[in-house]
Scaffold this motif. Sequence first.
Motif, PDB file in Angstrom:
ATOM      1  N   MET A   1      22.646  19.166  32.958  1.00 10.40           N
ATOM      2  CA  MET A   1      23.226  19.859  34.344  1.00 10.40           C
ATOM      3  C   MET A   1      24.454  20.323  34.213  1.00 10.40           C
ATOM      4  O   MET A   1      25.277  19.499  34.343  1.00 10.40           O
TER       5      MET A   1
ATOM      6  N   TYR B   1      11.970  32.728  45.142  1.00 10.16           N
ATOM      7  CA  TYR B   1      12.861  32.736  44.192  1.00 10.16           C
ATOM      8  C   TYR B   1      14.098  33.361  44.727  1.00 10.16           C
ATOM      9  O   TYR B   1      14.172  34.649  45.384  1.00 10.16           O
TER      10      TYR B   1
ATOM     11  N   SER C   1      14.199  28.146  42.395  1.00 10.46           N
ATOM     12  CA  SER C   1      12.921  28.527  43.037  1.00 10.46           C
ATOM     13  C   SER C   1      13.067  27.567  44.547  1.00 10.46           C
ATOM     14  O   SER C   1      13.762  26.836  44.383  1.00 10.46           O
ATOM     15  N   PHE C   2      12.266  27.967  45.603  1.00  5.22           N
ATOM     16  CA  PHE C   2      12.462  27.445  46.786  1.00  5.22           C
ATOM     17  C   PHE C   2      12.021  25.984  46.448  1.00  5.22           C
ATOM     18  O   PHE C   2      12.616  25.124  46.940  1.00  5.22           O
TER      19      PHE C   2
ATOM     20  N   ASP D   1      12.349  23.985  43.950  1.00  3.70           N
ATOM     21  CA  ASP D   1      13.393  23.079  43.350  1.00  3.70           C
ATOM     22  C   ASP D   1      14.281  22.944  44.362  1.00  3.70           C
ATOM     23  O   ASP D   1      14.889  21.457  44.129  1.00  3.70           O
ATOM     24  N   LEU D   2      14.706  23.809  45.168  1.00  8.74           N
ATOM     25  CA  LEU D   2      15.780  23.641  46.273  1.00  8.74           C
ATOM     26  C   LEU D   2      15.153  22.457  47.157  1.00  8.74           C
ATOM     27  O   LEU D   2      15.669  21.552  47.689  1.00  8.74           O
TER      28      LEU D   2
ATOM     29  N   ILE E   1      21.407  23.090  40.643  1.00  4.99           N
ATOM     30  CA  ILE E   1      19.898  22.880  40.551  1.00  4.99           C
ATOM     31  C   ILE E   1      19.277  24.409  39.830  1.00  4.99           C
ATOM     32  O   ILE E   1      18.279  23.995  39.358  1.00  4.99           O
ATOM     33  N   MET E   2      20.233  25.302  40.027  1.00  6.13           N
ATOM     34  CA  MET E   2      19.568  26.730  39.151  1.00  6.13           C
ATOM     35  C   MET E   2      19.334  26.642  37.961  1.00  6.13           C
ATOM     36  O   MET E   2      19.762  25.710  37.262  1.00  6.13           O
ATOM     37  N   GLU E   3      18.288  27.300  37.488  1.00  3.12           N
ATOM     38  CA  GLU E   3      18.113  27.473  36.022  1.00  3.12           C
ATOM     39  C   GLU E   3      18.980  28.674  35.588  1.00  3.12           C
ATOM     40  O   GLU E   3      19.086  29.784  36.013  1.00  3.12           O
TER      41      GLU E   3
ATOM     42  N   VAL F   1      17.773  32.483  32.498  1.00  3.79           N
ATOM     43  CA  VAL F   1      16.881  33.288  33.358  1.00  3.79           C
ATOM     44  C   VAL F   1      16.210  34.408  32.086  1.00  3.79           C
ATOM     45  O   VAL F   1      17.092  34.926  31.340  1.00  3.79           O
TER      46      VAL F   1
ATOM     47  N   SER G   1      15.337  37.672  32.078  1.00  3.34           N
ATOM     48  CA  SER G   1      15.616  39.047  32.770  1.00  3.34           C
ATOM     49  C   SER G   1      15.132  40.357  31.921  1.00  3.34           C
ATOM     50  O   SER G   1      15.092  40.068  30.794  1.00  3.34           O
TER      51      SER G   1
END
Lengths: 514, 514
Positions: free
Chosen positions: A1, A224, A239-240, A242-243, A255-257, A260, A262
């Motif tokens: 991370m 998301y 994602s919610f 994961d939060l 936390i975020m990935e 992405v 896209s």
Amino acid sequence: MATDDPPAQPEEPVVIEATTAPRGDATPRPGTTAELAPLDPDEARAAALEIREIAEQRADDDDGDASAVTLQLPTSAVPADEPLSVDELRDAWDVLDIAERLDGVRLLPREDAEDFFIALPAVDQVAVVLALRPGDQRSWLRLLEPDDVADVVQEAPEDQRGRLLGLLDGPTRKEVEALLAYEEDEAGGLMNPRYARLRAQMTADEAISYLRRQARSRLETIYYAYVLDHDQKLLGVVSFRDLFRAPPTRVVSEIMEREVVSANEELDQEALSRLFAEHDLTVVPIVDAQGVMKGIVTVDDIVDVVREEATEDAQKFGGMEALEVPYLQSRRREMIRKRGAWLTVLLVGEMLTATALGFFEKDIAKAAVLTLFIPLIISSGGNSGSQASTLVIRAMALGEVRAADWWRVMRRELATGLALGVLLGVVGLVRILIWGVAGAYGDHYFLIAGAVSFSLIGVVMFGTLAGSMLPFVLRRIGADPASASAPFVATLVDVTGLVIYFAMAHIFLHGTLL
Amino acid sequence: MATDDPPAQPEEPVVIEATTAPRGDATPRPGTTAELAPLDPDEARAAALEIREIAEQRADDDDGDASAVTLQLPTSAVPADEPLSVDELRDAWDVLDIAERLDGVRLLPREDAEDFFIALPAVDQVAVVLALRPGDQRSWLRLLEPDDVADVVQEAPEDQRGRLLGLLDGPTRKEVEALLAYEEDEAGGLMNPRYARLRAQMTADEAISYLRRQARSRLETIYYAYVLDHDQKLLGVVSFRDLFRAPPTRVVSEIMEREVVSANEELDQEALSRLFAEHDLTVVPIVDAQGVMKGIVTVDDIVDVVREEATEDAQKFGGMEALEVPYLQSRRREMIRKRGAWLTVLLVGEMLTATALGFFEKDIAKAAVLTLFIPLIISSGGNSGSQASTLVIRAMALGEVRAADWWRVMRRELATGLALGVLLGVVGLVRILIWGVAGAYGDHYFLIAGAVSFSLIGVVMFGTLAGSMLPFVLRRIGADPASASAPFVATLVDVTGLVIYFAMAHIFLHGTLL
């Protein structure tokens, strides 16, 4: 991370105020705006009765599947004065004309009518909206999300589009106009610009309360959330869930990935649907060439895309231009134009067979027996070609076969075509020998059998090869591979089939019949 | 909001413990279990090089779409000793054999390899799993959700299924065995038994914390939670978003939506996909005949279903049995069997044309010129029939046309067929008159033109009618309407076309050529 590169200060996320009413993910509950003048009681009873009758008739014999959907009412048990249900209207819908459809919508309880309207395809929505009184059009149009409004406007006749846009409130009109700049079949034309945004430095707890506030607004999804930098460039997705499972004080950037998946705003919708399938995705963020986030596409819209693309491909493969409206709703004029155009082209192509046969007219006069096998031989070529082209077209649509694979496909199809040709050749040989022994084809039946049999091998091989390579050729010249339709391939193969057949006949029958 | 019927005490919701690692909706991050023996460095370099080469070749000419997917690396710029990327493996995947595929998976960083494996179609997953050493099979299989494991087991050869099931932990094995009781193509075979459950009397706040705890477990989604009574019967559904926007002390039974669109466990997957499309749904709960909740199906699985069904329909319509594996992976033997079977049937059917023409052999001997137009006439019948059957098959697949609509369709197609027939008749007439004036068809060219022209009208009308009605007939007798393939219709129409043609020839040419 990676926590060592905190992203720059993003702009304050924009919360778009609900203009009509909040619409959740599961159960859209629009507000009080979309009211219609009720029908007078007699009219209402007559209309309900008619729609119910059609619904019963169509529901009953829908191959037993309908009964497995549990919300379905046992329609035959409905008393005559029961109000029309949304399921009845849905069952009858496809065969109703626009006046009946409007009656049906007016007969439903308002909330059901609105839910029903929201779930309709755009082509039906536009018909309903345009059939309403101008005063009602505004409130119904405002039930829709901006991406759906954009679809409706795109489906509307050109002279109505400006007026429909004028019915929207200012901010929504701007969003819709931005979406209208995209082609209907590219990612930008499918996306919803209302997505949940977060700042990278928020803690998980702050992010959750922030999303909780946004849950009341008209976002497509809060499950998301996208983390943007100050240039609106996409930094990551969270994602919610994961939060939720993160320690409350951890910041979003941890936390975020960051990796992405896209898609560019101009990506073709067929490629976009492959992206969803390949990565098992639920939502894809859409970005421009600079990486600036533009909106999101959700997987439920992709289901419609996949169905639509499959329909277009099937219609093209059946040898016609794709229809833009459901079969039962299409106008006869347009239907005849779209089907007639291709049939005429194919007929003109097929006229070459008359020219080709003209060269063999003397042979035919000498040995009329040769004629008997013409349909059989050319249709075998067409059938094997149609098989091969279907396989390749479909594999291309799924992304399994790409342009670079033409040589792999050709090798496969050469071998397969030979095997299939020998198979059909043997079957043909046996059939003609049996009939020949019975005296059907004169003295030289074994020579005829040989000519037909070898022709079948040649024709099937040629058909297989032509059918499998035509989609590659069409794609190369920028056409849709699905236009390598069964009739197109058959027509292409017919002339060659005749030439092969008469060449074989000359080889086998020279000095006897010819 | 009905608060006056509080549901009976439901069972304590079951939280299934994660056996390998939690898997979120957005970013599956499996644990540490799925390790593979690494390749030796030389092998690794050679394998990576080969896969990269194939990937570059296939990526470059994928009609420009690939470059619009932003995660794609500019492959040509990759230095030779760079480790293989997941995108490179994905680009090359379809043409790799199983040994190369396994090498590719081993060359990826473990987390990427696992994500890649999880997103593969079941048919590829089973091939990978079976190619692994028995010790590795266990850990890779356990990466998958129970519904995906069930698919893998179903795709495996029969003698391997028991052994694969034995690799699972006890509770998962039970879940998978329950799923295996369903047909592959029914709702029960698609569902995931791990869904979020709530009790009706919980407050919104309690429900949220409860779901927060469940967010750590291996549920398919926490964004929709199902409220069950003590018999596990479905009382309602509540979206996370609705819980979030409700006042914290309101109880679930007041927030939940009671009118849930659910599907029976035996519903056919095609009908299920229509249900998703008609209601714009994201998740559908699956219940048994007693209303007991069994699991959920999510819309991302439906995308695969729609693609799969469209492929099967296309292959059937192209005149062959549906393949079960991707085109480039199918074995030649199986391919020849599936294509050869239909081609042989069609050839045998087409032999009737030889019999039919046998009756007209004397006519042909007298007027060989008639032969020239045989391919043109029969192919026009086949083409118009193939158009009509595509339209009807596709509209049936979308649910727009139902069995009860056959009469509506017939009326439409009669009118359309007449118009198309006249169109082609005129084109044919003009063509033959022009060539006739030039002397191509002898003295009686205007009579020949008349016979051909009227034959075209008759043949196109018959083809249109046969093509549009055949799908209804097939459905009635329990066969798949998509089997009303272009070749099948063409074969059906050919004999009739010949009879119509020679009948017209007798009418027009009696006393002159015949």
